[in-house]
Design a protein around this motif. Structure first.
Motif, PDB file in Angstrom:
ATOM      1  N   CYS A 116       1.069  -0.938   0.050  1.00 28.75           N
ATOM      2  CA  CYS A 116       0.161  -0.197   0.391  1.00 28.75           C
ATOM      3  C   CYS A 116       0.726   1.036   0.338  1.00 28.75           C
ATOM      4  O   CYS A 116       0.925   2.345  -0.623  1.00 28.75           O
ATOM      5  N   VAL A 117       1.850   1.062   0.885  1.00 29.89           N
ATOM      6  CA  VAL A 117       2.892   2.521   0.839  1.00 29.89           C
ATOM      7  C   VAL A 117       3.502   2.615  -0.720  1.00 29.89           C
ATOM      8  O   VAL A 117       3.907   3.710  -1.233  1.00 29.89           O
ATOM      9  N   ALA A 118       4.074   1.377  -1.363  1.00 27.78           N
ATOM     10  CA  ALA A 118       4.930   1.294  -2.727  1.00 27.78           C
ATOM     11  C   ALA A 118       3.632   2.250  -3.159  1.00 27.78           C
ATOM     12  O   ALA A 118       4.449   3.146  -4.266  1.00 27.78           O
ATOM     13  N   MET A 119       2.622   1.297  -3.280  1.00 22.56           N
ATOM     14  CA  MET A 119       1.229   2.483  -4.204  1.00 22.56           C
ATOM     15  C   MET A 119       1.255   3.837  -3.964  1.00 22.56           C
ATOM     16  O   MET A 119       1.306   4.978  -5.716  1.00 22.56           O
ATOM     17  N   LEU A 120       1.329   4.398  -2.954  1.00 24.38           N
ATOM     18  CA  LEU A 120       0.804   5.819  -2.490  1.00 24.38           C
ATOM     19  C   LEU A 120       1.883   6.234  -3.190  1.00 24.38           C
ATOM     20  O   LEU A 120       2.384   7.733  -3.720  1.00 24.38           O
ATOM     21  N   VAL A 121       3.201   5.540  -2.913  1.00 19.99           N
ATOM     22  CA  VAL A 121       4.388   6.259  -3.395  1.00 19.99           C
ATOM     23  C   VAL A 121       4.263   6.984  -4.984  1.00 19.99           C
ATOM     24  O   VAL A 121       4.676   7.679  -5.447  1.00 19.99           O
ATOM     25  N   GLY A 122       3.673   5.715  -5.844  1.00 17.71           N
ATOM     26  CA  GLY A 122       3.949   5.372  -7.135  1.00 17.71           C
ATOM     27  C   GLY A 122       2.862   6.703  -7.217  1.00 17.71           C
ATOM     28  O   GLY A 122       3.291   7.890  -8.273  1.00 17.71           O
ATOM     29  N   PHE A 123       1.991   7.209  -6.938  1.00 19.54           N
ATOM     30  CA  PHE A 123       0.475   7.476  -6.867  1.00 19.54           C
ATOM     31  C   PHE A 123       1.092   9.242  -6.318  1.00 19.54           C
ATOM     32  O   PHE A 123       0.547  10.366  -7.612  1.00 19.54           O
ATOM     33  N   SER A 124       2.618   9.269  -6.326  1.00 23.08           N
ATOM     34  CA  SER A 124       2.247  10.250  -5.717  1.00 23.08           C
ATOM     35  C   SER A 124       3.087  11.128  -6.219  1.00 23.08           C
ATOM     36  O   SER A 124       2.600  12.329  -6.729  1.00 23.08           O
ATOM     37  N   ARG A 125       3.684  10.116  -7.361  1.00 21.58           N
ATOM     38  CA  ARG A 125       4.314  11.052  -8.286  1.00 21.58           C
ATOM     39  C   ARG A 125       3.542  11.647  -9.783  1.00 21.58           C
ATOM     40  O   ARG A 125       3.839  12.978 -10.286  1.00 21.58           O
ATOM     41  N   VAL A 126       2.409  11.425  -9.732  1.00 23.11           N
ATOM     42  CA  VAL A 126       1.046  11.499 -10.867  1.00 23.11           C
ATOM     43  C   VAL A 126       0.556  12.843  -9.799  1.00 23.11           C
ATOM     44  O   VAL A 126       0.856  13.793 -10.854  1.00 23.11           O
ATOM     45  N   MET A 127       0.489  12.700  -8.616  1.00 27.85           N
ATOM     46  CA  MET A 127       0.113  13.706  -7.637  1.00 27.85           C
ATOM     47  C   MET A 127       1.300  14.975  -8.405  1.00 27.85           C
ATOM     48  O   MET A 127       0.467  16.680  -8.157  1.00 27.85           O
ATOM     49  N   LEU A 128       2.223  14.634  -7.818  1.00 33.82           N
ATOM     50  CA  LEU A 128       3.218  16.565  -8.277  1.00 33.82           C
ATOM     51  C   LEU A 128       3.408  16.489  -9.071  1.00 33.82           C
ATOM     52  O   LEU A 128       5.082  17.237  -9.791  1.00 33.82           O
ATOM     53  N   GLY A 129       3.034  15.880 -10.552  1.00 29.20           N
ATOM     54  CA  GLY A 129       3.138  16.387 -11.575  1.00 29.20           C
ATOM     55  C   GLY A 129       4.890  15.685 -12.034  1.00 29.20           C
ATOM     56  O   GLY A 129       4.726  16.809 -13.064  1.00 29.20           O
ATOM     57  N   VAL A 130       5.270  15.181 -11.690  1.00 27.39           N
ATOM     58  CA  VAL A 130       6.261  13.903 -12.654  1.00 27.39           C
ATOM     59  C   VAL A 130       6.337  13.024 -13.488  1.00 27.39           C
ATOM     60  O   VAL A 130       7.170  12.428 -14.291  1.00 27.39           O
ATOM     61  N   HIS A 131       5.184  12.081 -12.777  1.00 24.88           N
ATOM     62  CA  HIS A 131       4.822  10.954 -14.148  1.00 24.88           C
ATOM     63  C   HIS A 131       3.589  11.060 -14.420  1.00 24.88           C
ATOM     64  O   HIS A 131       2.357  11.798 -13.170  1.00 24.88           O
ATOM     65  N   TYR A 132       3.597  10.305 -15.507  1.00 21.47           N
ATOM     66  CA  TYR A 132       2.194  10.262 -15.963  1.00 21.47           C
ATOM     67  C   TYR A 132       2.190   8.329 -15.095  1.00 21.47           C
ATOM     68  O   TYR A 132       2.467   8.421 -15.252  1.00 21.47           O
ATOM     69  N   PRO A 133       0.169   8.716 -14.836  1.00 20.60           N
ATOM     70  CA  PRO A 133       0.365   7.341 -14.888  1.00 20.60           C
ATOM     71  C   PRO A 133       0.425   5.688 -14.896  1.00 20.60           C
ATOM     72  O   PRO A 133       1.047   4.952 -14.045  1.00 20.60           O
ATOM     73  N   GLY A 134       0.981   5.773 -16.264  1.00 25.15           N
ATOM     74  CA  GLY A 134       1.242   4.453 -16.782  1.00 25.15           C
ATOM     75  C   GLY A 134       2.938   4.537 -16.184  1.00 25.15           C
ATOM     76  O   GLY A 134       3.037   3.541 -16.924  1.00 25.15           O
ATOM     77  N   ASP A 135       3.765   5.854 -16.562  1.00 22.18           N
ATOM     78  CA  ASP A 135       4.700   5.350 -15.586  1.00 22.18           C
ATOM     79  C   ASP A 135       5.096   4.914 -14.494  1.00 22.18           C
ATOM     80  O   ASP A 135       5.985   3.966 -14.526  1.00 22.18           O
ATOM     81  N   VAL A 136       4.311   5.370 -13.329  1.00 23.12           N
ATOM     82  CA  VAL A 136       4.142   4.751 -12.353  1.00 23.12           C
ATOM     83  C   VAL A 136       3.968   3.025 -12.591  1.00 23.12           C
ATOM     84  O   VAL A 136       4.846   2.180 -11.777  1.00 23.12           O
ATOM     85  N   LEU A 137       3.111   2.650 -13.566  1.00 21.59           N
ATOM     86  CA  LEU A 137       2.454   1.111 -13.316  1.00 21.59           C
ATOM     87  C   LEU A 137       3.684   0.264 -14.097  1.00 21.59           C
ATOM     88  O   LEU A 137       4.073  -0.725 -13.499  1.00 21.59           O
ATOM     89  N   VAL A 138       3.966   0.329 -15.013  1.00 18.63           N
ATOM     90  CA  VAL A 138       5.365  -0.068 -15.927  1.00 18.63           C
ATOM     91  C   VAL A 138       6.495   0.132 -14.547  1.00 18.63           C
ATOM     92  O   VAL A 138       7.362  -0.530 -14.541  1.00 18.63           O
TER      93      VAL A 138
END
Length: 171
Positions: A135-157
């Motif tokens: 859950c924490v790892a997924m939230l870290v990934g989500f934070s990258r989208v929230m902060l405008g530095v990654h697209y959601p697909g970047d995080v999933l990959v």
């Protein structure tokens, strides 16, 4: 580019536009996501991996496996980033990155990969922590989208790379 990749990219950008915070977002929300995103950074992920050896009842073998997983997954992320060369959202969208951008490439997310690699590495030895760590790892990934530095697909990959890299390292 093939039509299905064009559609996938359009959906990725649309989802990003709906999720990313703006520079006018409340400071407390930005601070929360910024603090969380740093867990996927090099200092935090390497430090937490090393801490496994120093913790009471810790394991040098677990720390070593987790560091190897971090290293392998980081190598894969960097190879793909340099091959694909997808620009960051701040280069294409009408948004501003709300944290320091580590490089100019977006795909895949190294922070999301590192957080997932750390979570999987620790969870392999302490199964009771699997759900909270993931859950924490997924939230870290989500934070990258929230902060405008990654697209959601970047995080999933990025997260998928960590899972694939875990197989040979943790076997």
């Amino acid at each position: 580019m093939s039509p299905w990749l064009i559609r996938l990219d359009a959906r990725d950008r649309a989802l990003f536009s709906r999720l990313a915070l703006t520079s006018t977002t409340a400071h407390s929300r930005r601070r929360f996501w910024t603090s969380l995103t740093h867990l996927g950074g090099a200092r935090a992920s390497i430090g937490l991996a090393l801490a496994q050896a120093l913790a009471p009842g810790g394991s040098l073998a677990l720390a070593w496996r987790t560091l190897c997983l971090l290293g392998l997954s980081h190598l894969l992320v960097q190879l793909i980033k340099r091959t694909v060369g997808r620009p960051r959202p701040s280069a294409n969208e009408s948004t501003v990155a709300l944290v320091l951008i580590p490089d100019r490439f977006s795909f895949p997310s190294g922070h999301a990969c590192a957080a997932m690699a750390l979570a999987v590495g620790v969870a392999s030895a302490i199964p009771a922590l699997t759900v909270p760590l993931l859950c924490v790892a997924m939230l870290v990934g989500f934070s990258r989208v929230m902060l405008g530095v990654h697209y959601p697909g970047d995080v999933l990959v990025g997260q998928a790379i960590a899972l694939v890299a875990a197989y040979p390292v943790l076997r």
